[in-house]
Write a protein that holds these residues in place. Sequence first.
Motif, PDB file in Angstrom:
ATOM      1  N   THR A  59     -38.340  22.981  18.339  1.00 15.14           N
ATOM      2  CA  THR A  59     -38.171  21.797  19.183  1.00 15.14           C
ATOM      3  C   THR A  59     -39.436  20.952  19.183  1.00 15.14           C
ATOM      4  O   THR A  59     -39.373  19.714  19.118  1.00 15.14           O
ATOM      5  CB  THR A  59     -37.804  22.212  20.616  1.00 15.14           C
ATOM      6  N   ARG A  60     -40.588  21.599  19.245  1.00 15.03           N
ATOM      7  CA  ARG A  60     -41.854  20.857  19.204  1.00 15.03           C
ATOM      8  C   ARG A  60     -42.032  20.162  17.862  1.00 15.03           C
ATOM      9  O   ARG A  60     -42.483  19.008  17.802  1.00 15.03           O
ATOM     10  CB  ARG A  60     -43.023  21.803  19.472  1.00 15.03           C
ATOM     11  N   ARG A  61     -41.645  20.825  16.779  1.00 13.41           N
ATOM     12  CA  ARG A  61     -41.748  20.190  15.459  1.00 13.41           C
ATOM     13  C   ARG A  61     -40.798  19.004  15.353  1.00 13.41           C
ATOM     14  O   ARG A  61     -41.121  17.992  14.725  1.00 13.41           O
ATOM     15  CB  ARG A  61     -41.483  21.223  14.356  1.00 13.41           C
ATOM     16  N   LEU A  62     -39.617  19.125  15.963  1.00 14.08           N
ATOM     17  CA  LEU A  62     -38.671  18.009  15.968  1.00 14.08           C
ATOM     18  C   LEU A  62     -39.276  16.792  16.666  1.00 14.08           C
ATOM     19  O   LEU A  62     -39.232  15.664  16.136  1.00 14.08           O
ATOM     20  CB  LEU A  62     -37.379  18.432  16.681  1.00 14.08           C
ATOM     21  N   LEU A  63     -39.848  16.993  17.844  1.00 16.24           N
ATOM     22  CA  LEU A  63     -40.439  15.882  18.599  1.00 16.24           C
ATOM     23  C   LEU A  63     -41.641  15.301  17.868  1.00 16.24           C
ATOM     24  O   LEU A  63     -41.839  14.077  17.853  1.00 16.24           O
ATOM     25  CB  LEU A  63     -40.837  16.359  19.999  1.00 16.24           C
ATOM     26  N   ALA A  64     -42.449  16.171  17.236  1.00 13.58           N
ATOM     27  CA  ALA A  64     -43.615  15.695  16.494  1.00 13.58           C
ATOM     28  C   ALA A  64     -43.183  14.869  15.285  1.00 13.58           C
ATOM     29  O   ALA A  64     -43.793  13.837  14.973  1.00 13.58           O
ATOM     30  CB  ALA A  64     -44.479  16.879  16.055  1.00 13.58           C
TER      31      ALA A  64
END
Length: 201
Positions: free
Chosen positions: A140-145
């Motif tokens: 999820t963090r990679r998606l937002l980044a």
Amino acid sequence: RAACTPSDRASRDAKRRDAHARSERSRADDEAMATPQRTTQLAAAQIPAAAALSAAAFLHTPSYAAIVADEAERASFLRWLFERNYEWGAEHGVARVVLEGEELIAFFMFERPGLPPPSFVDMVRNGLLTALWRYGLAATRRLLATKSWFEAWEAEVLGPRAGTVARLERVTVLPARQGRGVGSRALREVADEADAEGLAI
């Protein structure tokens, strides 16, 4: 006359089968091309099919591979992501499909200037927290980044034109209909529409 050997008969039968298969493919192509095609707004009932089409098309895209490394999990993730994205697109009238009869054969999004991309709040409302539960915090963090990086890159590339050009995104065509001008036809329609409104894409 020379005798026909088993090898000759096998070769002859194989050629007949190949000719029959080519004839059947040609007939199917002719029938498909004769079926009227139309472009229309994405309906809620079509979202799963559109998301599945896009998920298959973008499965091996490096940016998505960086978000979810495992291919099977990535396929599931992309179907989930595109379903959420296309719900937003349908809500804002920017998601379109090309239908052949009642079959969905292509999808794209045409976003006019002034429509901001889905915000963090939009993403939460559309199920971002589900991604935390299904795919984990890291993905999820990679998606937002990745989303933030693409938005910054777009602003840098467009410079002062940022926010003044239309976006054409997620153009995907069903593999069985590729090479028949389906995507080109959709692009021409969008280009004509943009030209009529004085929009750059």
